[in-house]
Design an enzyme around this catalytic site. Structure first.
Site, PDB file in Angstrom:
ATOM      1  N   LYS A  38     -29.511  -4.177 -36.515  1.00 26.05           N
ATOM      2  CA  LYS A  38     -28.168  -4.198 -35.915  1.00 26.05           C
ATOM      3  C   LYS A  38     -27.120  -3.812 -36.965  1.00 26.05           C
ATOM      4  O   LYS A  38     -27.421  -3.805 -38.169  1.00 26.05           O
ATOM      5  CB  LYS A  38     -27.888  -5.584 -35.342  1.00 26.05           C
ATOM      6  CG  LYS A  38     -28.003  -6.723 -36.353  1.00 26.05           C
ATOM      7  CD  LYS A  38     -28.001  -8.085 -35.672  1.00 26.05           C
ATOM      8  CE  LYS A  38     -28.083  -9.213 -36.669  1.00 26.05           C
ATOM      9  NZ  LYS A  38     -28.279 -10.516 -36.033  1.00 26.05           N
ATOM     10  N   ARG A 137     -25.226 -20.835 -28.685  1.00 23.40           N
ATOM     11  CA  ARG A 137     -24.612 -19.507 -28.649  1.00 23.40           C
ATOM     12  C   ARG A 137     -24.951 -18.879 -27.301  1.00 23.40           C
ATOM     13  O   ARG A 137     -24.153 -18.916 -26.385  1.00 23.40           O
ATOM     14  CB  ARG A 137     -25.146 -18.680 -29.827  1.00 23.40           C
ATOM     15  CG  ARG A 137     -24.390 -17.410 -30.089  1.00 23.40           C
ATOM     16  CD  ARG A 137     -24.679 -16.811 -31.452  1.00 23.40           C
ATOM     17  NE  ARG A 137     -26.060 -16.341 -31.617  1.00 23.40           N
ATOM     18  CZ  ARG A 137     -26.500 -15.716 -32.709  1.00 23.40           C
ATOM     19  NH1 ARG A 137     -25.682 -15.474 -33.712  1.00 23.40           N
ATOM     20  NH2 ARG A 137     -27.753 -15.319 -32.806  1.00 23.40           N
ATOM     21  N   HIS A 167     -33.403 -19.017 -31.805  1.00 24.09           N
ATOM     22  CA  HIS A 167     -32.849 -18.624 -33.107  1.00 24.09           C
ATOM     23  C   HIS A 167     -32.459 -19.866 -33.897  1.00 24.09           C
ATOM     24  O   HIS A 167     -31.863 -20.783 -33.357  1.00 24.09           O
ATOM     25  CB  HIS A 167     -31.633 -17.718 -32.873  1.00 24.09           C
ATOM     26  CG  HIS A 167     -31.119 -17.048 -34.111  1.00 24.09           C
ATOM     27  ND1 HIS A 167     -31.928 -16.347 -34.974  1.00 24.09           N
ATOM     28  CD2 HIS A 167     -29.868 -16.958 -34.627  1.00 24.09           C
ATOM     29  CE1 HIS A 167     -31.177 -15.863 -35.968  1.00 24.09           C
ATOM     30  NE2 HIS A 167     -29.939 -16.228 -35.785  1.00 24.09           N
ATOM     31  N   ARG A 224     -38.505 -12.057 -36.703  1.00 21.18           N
ATOM     32  CA  ARG A 224     -37.393 -11.105 -36.723  1.00 21.18           C
ATOM     33  C   ARG A 224     -36.834 -11.021 -38.136  1.00 21.18           C
ATOM     34  O   ARG A 224     -36.179 -11.938 -38.608  1.00 21.18           O
ATOM     35  CB  ARG A 224     -36.306 -11.543 -35.727  1.00 21.18           C
ATOM     36  CG  ARG A 224     -36.789 -11.629 -34.284  1.00 21.18           C
ATOM     37  CD  ARG A 224     -35.643 -11.927 -33.331  1.00 21.18           C
ATOM     38  NE  ARG A 224     -34.925 -13.148 -33.670  1.00 21.18           N
ATOM     39  CZ  ARG A 224     -35.250 -14.371 -33.280  1.00 21.18           C
ATOM     40  NH1 ARG A 224     -36.306 -14.549 -32.503  1.00 21.18           N
ATOM     41  NH2 ARG A 224     -34.523 -15.415 -33.645  1.00 21.18           N
ATOM     42  N   TYR A 269      -0.539  -3.275 -57.316  1.00 21.65           N
ATOM     43  CA  TYR A 269       0.467  -3.919 -56.452  1.00 21.65           C
ATOM     44  C   TYR A 269       0.746  -5.348 -56.904  1.00 21.65           C
ATOM     45  O   TYR A 269      -0.183  -6.115 -57.186  1.00 21.65           O
ATOM     46  CB  TYR A 269      -0.032  -3.977 -55.005  1.00 21.65           C
ATOM     47  CG  TYR A 269      -0.089  -2.634 -54.323  1.00 21.65           C
ATOM     48  CD1 TYR A 269       1.053  -1.883 -54.095  1.00 21.65           C
ATOM     49  CD2 TYR A 269      -1.312  -2.116 -53.892  1.00 21.65           C
ATOM     50  CE1 TYR A 269       0.996  -0.653 -53.451  1.00 21.65           C
ATOM     51  CE2 TYR A 269      -1.389  -0.893 -53.245  1.00 21.65           C
ATOM     52  CZ  TYR A 269      -0.220  -0.166 -53.035  1.00 21.65           C
ATOM     53  OH  TYR A 269      -0.295   1.041 -52.402  1.00 21.65           O
ATOM     54  N   CYS A 316      -6.754  -1.922 -54.276  1.00 24.99           N
ATOM     55  CA  CYS A 316      -5.933  -1.230 -53.276  1.00 24.99           C
ATOM     56  C   CYS A 316      -6.837  -0.689 -52.169  1.00 24.99           C
ATOM     57  O   CYS A 316      -8.043  -0.882 -52.194  1.00 24.99           O
ATOM     58  CB  CYS A 316      -5.180  -0.070 -53.905  1.00 24.99           C
ATOM     59  SG  CYS A 316      -4.342  -0.458 -55.444  1.00 24.99           S
ATOM     60  N   MET A 317      -6.233   0.025 -51.221  1.00 20.48           N
ATOM     61  CA  MET A 317      -7.046   0.556 -50.130  1.00 20.48           C
ATOM     62  C   MET A 317      -8.072   1.589 -50.642  1.00 20.48           C
ATOM     63  O   MET A 317      -9.208   1.621 -50.161  1.00 20.48           O
ATOM     64  CB  MET A 317      -6.154   1.192 -49.060  1.00 20.48           C
ATOM     65  CG  MET A 317      -6.905   1.548 -47.790  1.00 20.48           C
ATOM     66  SD  MET A 317      -5.934   2.456 -46.595  1.00 20.48           S
ATOM     67  CE  MET A 317      -4.779   1.230 -46.029  1.00 20.48           C
ATOM     68  N   ASP A 318      -7.659   2.375 -51.616  1.00 21.78           N
ATOM     69  CA  ASP A 318      -8.507   3.496 -52.025  1.00 21.78           C
ATOM     70  C   ASP A 318      -8.829   3.548 -53.516  1.00 21.78           C
ATOM     71  O   ASP A 318      -9.515   4.473 -53.960  1.00 21.78           O
ATOM     72  CB  ASP A 318      -7.821   4.817 -51.667  1.00 21.78           C
ATOM     73  CG  ASP A 318      -7.137   4.734 -50.327  1.00 21.78           C
ATOM     74  OD1 ASP A 318      -7.856   4.553 -49.335  1.00 21.78           O
ATOM     75  OD2 ASP A 318      -5.900   4.794 -50.273  1.00 21.78           O
TER      76      ASP A 318
END
Ligand SMILES: *Cc1c(COP(=O)(O)O)cnc(C)c1O
Length: 392
Positions: A38, A137, A167, A224, A269, A316-318
């Site tokens: 998954k 669940r 599970h 599993r 930042y 930072c983001m990048d």
């Protein structure tokens, strides 16, 4: 083969196979493995991994969370059974029936509609019944109402009961009392199904990775395997000396800039890091936009030339910055290890999970599509995958 210099994740297909064999050697002779792929194989890439292991004789099939994930596997040519572990919505029942995708069933309305889909398709849908033994669940209760549900499944035209499963909520904890209790409840319930209803369900499964490693008695017809398939550990309470695992994914980048900071200069930042003395700082072109956690700000580190380089200031983001004052040989374009091994040092997903206050499972899943994946076998690149074009 394309060059990925900014950031790339290498997925070692040999390590996947190695982990499969390690797990197989630890479970019952006749127990088969269902590989849980998954969330695109916990961020590692479901399709290439599924194809790599599909022919292993002890592989029962695959498990995913959603129908779309199952369809991707089927569309890629996977032939072994694919089970959807979660609830599936009615819009896709006919498609599931046609593609022989196994649904998890625990609701009466779902059972009826699934039966109709199986009849329409002229072939019964093979279902797995989910039993709730402690997660609260999804799943039927292991009581009279549950037995009635199983009976109804057996009587519904258009479906065939292939499996039944539960599970564990706490199999990854040191104290196995609760997991053993869940197992007992599950076995008692399948026993009742057999004795009172005369139904023998062929594929009973309950072990997750933690169970595979530490709860031998829970390895029934199938297990599993999720996180351990990728060479990662379910938790730090699971014993590390029962089976050996090889981490499958490493994450690399390159230094894009090196400069000298004087005492008093701030980094990133908010200026949350201030240089106390003259230092050498390198900029790495990766950030939370790639799934690299922002919570590693001022906490994490990377490896350069086999040495630790601590993160300075906010991620930072990048991009983010690291201290290379103690790595004078570091120059621009040098390789940087964000996850994996470099010489004597390594950074594991578990360590990063801990440092970032996340969780190794979450960290792997969150490495997103901006990070290209490269697949290796025998140390050679055999396949790569990126999503830099959304349309042609
Ligand atoms: C995700 C999942 C697994 C795999 O769990 P791991 O801890 O990664 O082995 C197994 N069963 C179900 C129902 C799951 O949702």
């Amino acid at each position: 083969m394309k060059n990925y210099d900014r950031v790339w994740a290498t997925v070692d297909l040999d390590a996947v196979k190695y982990n499969m064999v390690q797990m197989k050697n630890n479970i019952r002779e006749d127990s088969k493995i269902m590989a849980v792929v998954k969330t695109d194989g916990y961020g590692h890439g479901a399709v290439p991994i599924a194809h790599e292991i599909e022919d292993m004789p002890f592989l029962h099939g695959f498990a995913v969370a959603t129908v779309e994930e199952a369809l991707i596997l089927k569309g890629s040519g996977i032939r072994k059974p694919v089970l959807v572990l979660g609830y599936t919505f009615p819009y896709c029942y006919e498609k599931m029936a046609r593609e022989e995708i196994r649904p998890t069933v625990f609701r009466e309305d779902m059972l009826e509609e699934m039966g109709k889909a199986g009849q329409a398709c002229g072939r019964p849908v093979k279902i797995h019944i989910k039993v709730d033994t402690g997660m609260s669940r999804i799943g039927i209760r292991p009581d009279e109402s549950g037995l009635a549900f199983v009976k109804k499944c057996a009587e519904t035209p258009g479906v065939e009961i292939e499996g039944i499963f539960t599970h564990f909520a706490k199999a990854d904890e040191k104290d196995k009392t609760s997991a053993k209790k869940q197992l007992e409840t599950f076995l008692a319930f399948t026993g009742q199904i057999h004795d009172q209803l005369g139904i023998r369900i062929p594929v009973r499964h309950c072990s997750n990775s933690a169970g595979i490693v530490e709860l031998k008695e829970a390895n029934l017809d199938a297990v599993r395997a999720g996180i351990t398939l990728y060479g990662l550990w379910p938790s730090d309470e699971v014993k590390r000396d029962i089976i050996s695992l090889q981490p499958v994914l490493s994450l690399k980048s390159r230094i894009v800039y090196i400069k000298k900071l004087e005492a008093g200069m701030e980094v990133s930042y908010g200026g949350t890091f201030v240089a106390k003395e003259t230092m050498q700082v390198a900029t790495i072109p990766v950030g939370y936009g790639d799934g690299y956690p922002r919570s590693l700000s001022n906490k994490g580190y990377v490896l350069i030339h086999g040495k630790k380089a601590p993160i300075l200031g906010r991620v930072c983001m990048d991009q983010f910055m690291v201290d290379v004052s103690l790595i004078p040989e570091a120059v621009q374009s040098d390789e940087v290890t964000l996850i994996g091994r470099d010489g004597e040092e390594s950074i594991t997903m578990e360590e990063l999970g801990e440092l970032s206050g996340r969780f190794n499972y979450e960290l792997a899943c969150c490495l997103n599509k901006r990070v290209p994946r490269i697949y290796t076998r025998d140390g050679k690149v055999v396949y790569s995958k990126d999503s830099f074009r959304d349309f042609r």
